[in-house]
Design a protein around this motif. Structure first.
Motif, PDB file in Angstrom:
ATOM      1  N   MET A 172       0.847  -1.199   0.000  1.00 32.92           N
ATOM      2  CA  MET A 172       0.000   0.000   0.000  1.00 32.92           C
ATOM      3  C   MET A 172       0.882   1.248   0.000  1.00 32.92           C
ATOM      4  N   LEU A 173       0.557   2.200  -0.862  1.00 33.68           N
ATOM      5  CA  LEU A 173       1.393   3.400  -0.973  1.00 33.68           C
ATOM      6  C   LEU A 173       1.065   4.433   0.097  1.00 33.68           C
ATOM      7  N   THR A 174       2.076   5.214   0.450  1.00 32.28           N
ATOM      8  CA  THR A 174       1.858   6.423   1.230  1.00 32.28           C
ATOM      9  C   THR A 174       2.141   7.600   0.301  1.00 32.28           C
ATOM     10  N   ILE A 175       1.166   8.504   0.205  1.00 32.00           N
ATOM     11  CA  ILE A 175       1.293   9.643  -0.709  1.00 32.00           C
ATOM     12  C   ILE A 175       1.406  10.932   0.103  1.00 32.00           C
ATOM     13  N   GLY A 176       2.381  11.756  -0.256  1.00 33.56           N
ATOM     14  CA  GLY A 176       2.515  13.076   0.351  1.00 33.56           C
ATOM     15  C   GLY A 176       2.144  14.140  -0.664  1.00 33.56           C
ATOM     16  N   VAL A 177       1.393  15.154  -0.195  1.00 33.17           N
ATOM     17  CA  VAL A 177       0.930  16.210  -1.094  1.00 33.17           C
ATOM     18  C   VAL A 177       1.255  17.568  -0.479  1.00 33.17           C
ATOM     19  N   MET A 178       1.842  18.423  -1.282  1.00 36.01           N
ATOM     20  CA  MET A 178       2.038  19.814  -0.892  1.00 36.01           C
ATOM     21  C   MET A 178       1.058  20.612  -1.736  1.00 36.01           C
ATOM     22  N   ALA A 179       0.065  21.209  -1.091  1.00 36.75           N
ATOM     23  CA  ALA A 179      -0.966  21.928  -1.836  1.00 36.75           C
ATOM     24  C   ALA A 179      -0.973  23.380  -1.402  1.00 36.75           C
ATOM     25  N   GLY A 180      -0.840  24.270  -2.370  1.00 32.03           N
ATOM     26  CA  GLY A 180      -0.877  25.695  -2.071  1.00 32.03           C
ATOM     27  C   GLY A 180      -1.258  26.384  -3.361  1.00 32.03           C
ATOM     28  N   GLU A 181      -0.512  27.419  -3.711  1.00 36.35           N
ATOM     29  CA  GLU A 181      -0.762  28.050  -5.003  1.00 36.35           C
ATOM     30  C   GLU A 181      -0.265  27.155  -6.130  1.00 36.35           C
ATOM     31  N   ARG A 182       0.580  26.189  -5.740  1.00 33.11           N
ATOM     32  CA  ARG A 182       0.974  25.119  -6.657  1.00 33.11           C
ATOM     33  C   ARG A 182       0.769  23.808  -5.923  1.00 33.11           C
ATOM     34  N   VAL A 183       0.728  22.713  -6.690  1.00 27.13           N
ATOM     35  CA  VAL A 183       0.527  21.405  -6.090  1.00 27.13           C
ATOM     36  C   VAL A 183       1.708  20.517  -6.462  1.00 27.13           C
ATOM     37  N   ALA A 184       2.230  19.778  -5.486  1.00 32.10           N
ATOM     38  CA  ALA A 184       3.299  18.811  -5.757  1.00 32.10           C
ATOM     39  C   ALA A 184       2.976  17.543  -4.990  1.00 32.10           C
ATOM     40  N   VAL A 185       3.059  16.398  -5.678  1.00 34.11           N
ATOM     41  CA  VAL A 185       2.634  15.124  -5.103  1.00 34.11           C
ATOM     42  C   VAL A 185       3.686  14.062  -5.367  1.00 34.11           C
ATOM     43  N   GLY A 186       3.950  13.223  -4.375  1.00 35.15           N
ATOM     44  CA  GLY A 186       4.898  12.123  -4.559  1.00 35.15           C
ATOM     45  C   GLY A 186       4.577  10.942  -3.665  1.00 35.15           C
TER      46      GLY A 186
END
Ligand SMILES: [Zn+2]
Length: 284
Positions: A1-15
């Motif tokens: 099962m994956l763990t996903i991290g998201v940085m969400a603001g005026e831009r979005v970055a996901v890994g």
């Protein structure tokens, strides 16, 4: 099962995060422009798409999302710099797309603090971070119950200090926030202000001193409430900080001997740090 991290603001970055590192390519959106004006429904759709991209069909166990503002139980109670998201329950909105995943929404600066702790081998310590960008973020690791909007610490009683994005008078963000600096100097960009300060322009030098005194003051307040320790400075405008000057001002503001010994470090924060931090907090 994956763990996903998201940085969400005026831009979005996901890994995808494993242990304390990003193991997938990072999906970023958009290139160049910002999501500052994107309506809430579209914003959520963008997040879903970015998560779908990095999961690549695999099952997701946990999703952690770092997001500017006051967030409680997945609800975005306030987000002064992404006002269209106020009142959105982001956890519910994402749960309908990823029903079998456990989802945590946390403050973005909190994610950065956790990311720094995880990547600097400081998971057992108290880590605090000021993020200097459009607004002023404050993150603390480990997470603690509370509001923690220290970017809105009152650092001056001057009633003319009213440039904070939240509308409050005398706030730290009203001095250090990028938006606030542009409102104060209608004729100069922040880069030009600090350049002119270095060259001895009096108005700009006075502002640069105010900038450092304000940050020292808010840090002193944190020390008086939460104890001494290490304060990281990051975000696009951390480049304006002279840590030496900050230490001099802080020294004037914290005099009790048991509260001595704090120090500052300016570090770059690639998106990875926040992605890792969001995942680390969501997994905990
Ligand atoms: Zn404020």
């Amino acid at each position: 099962m994956l763990t996903i991290g998201v940085m969400a603001g005026e831009r979005v970055a996901v890994g995808v995060v494993e242990e304390n590192r990003v193991v997938s390519a990072i999906s970023r959106y958009p290139d160049g422009e910002t999501l500052a004006e994107t309506p809430a429904d579209d914003y959520v759709a963008r997040l879903r798409t970015a998560i779908e991209q990095v999961r690549a069909g695999q099952p997701i166990g946990t999703i952690g999302v770092g997001m500017p503002g006051i967030i409680r139980g997945g609800l975005i109670e306030e987000s002064p710099n992404l006002q269209q998201l106020k009142g959105l329950n982001l956890r519910e909105a994402l749960s309908s797309a990823f029903p079998s995943s456990s989802i945590m929404i946390l403050n973005d600066a909190e994610a950065v603090a956790a990311g720094i702790a995880a990547t600097h081998g400081e998971l057992g310590k108290l880590v605090r971070v000021w993020t200097l960008g459009t607004g002023l973020g404050f993150g603390r690791y480990p997470q603690a119950e509370g509001v923690w909007e220290a970017g809105h610490t009152v650092v001056t009683l001057d009633p003319k200090e009213r440039f904070c994005g939240c509308g409050g008078v005398g706030h730290l963000e009203g001095i250090l926030g990028h938006r606030a600096m542009r409102l104060r100097f209608l004729d100069m960009e922040p880069e030009e202000i600090f350049q002119a300060a270095m060259e001895g322009d009096e108005r700009c030098r006075n502002f640069a001193n105010l900038f450092h005194r304000a940050l020292a003051a808010a840090t002193a307040s944190s020390i008086h409430l939460d104890g001494p320790g290490k304060f990281y400075l990051t975000g696009p405008n951390a480049k304006f900080v002279e840590t030496g000057l900050l230490h001099v001002f802080l020294h004037d503001m914290v005099k009790m001997s048991t509260l001595q010994g704090s120090y500052f470090e300016v570090i770059p924060t690639p998106d990875e740090i926040a992605i890792i931090g969001a995942a680390v907090n969501a997994r905990a």
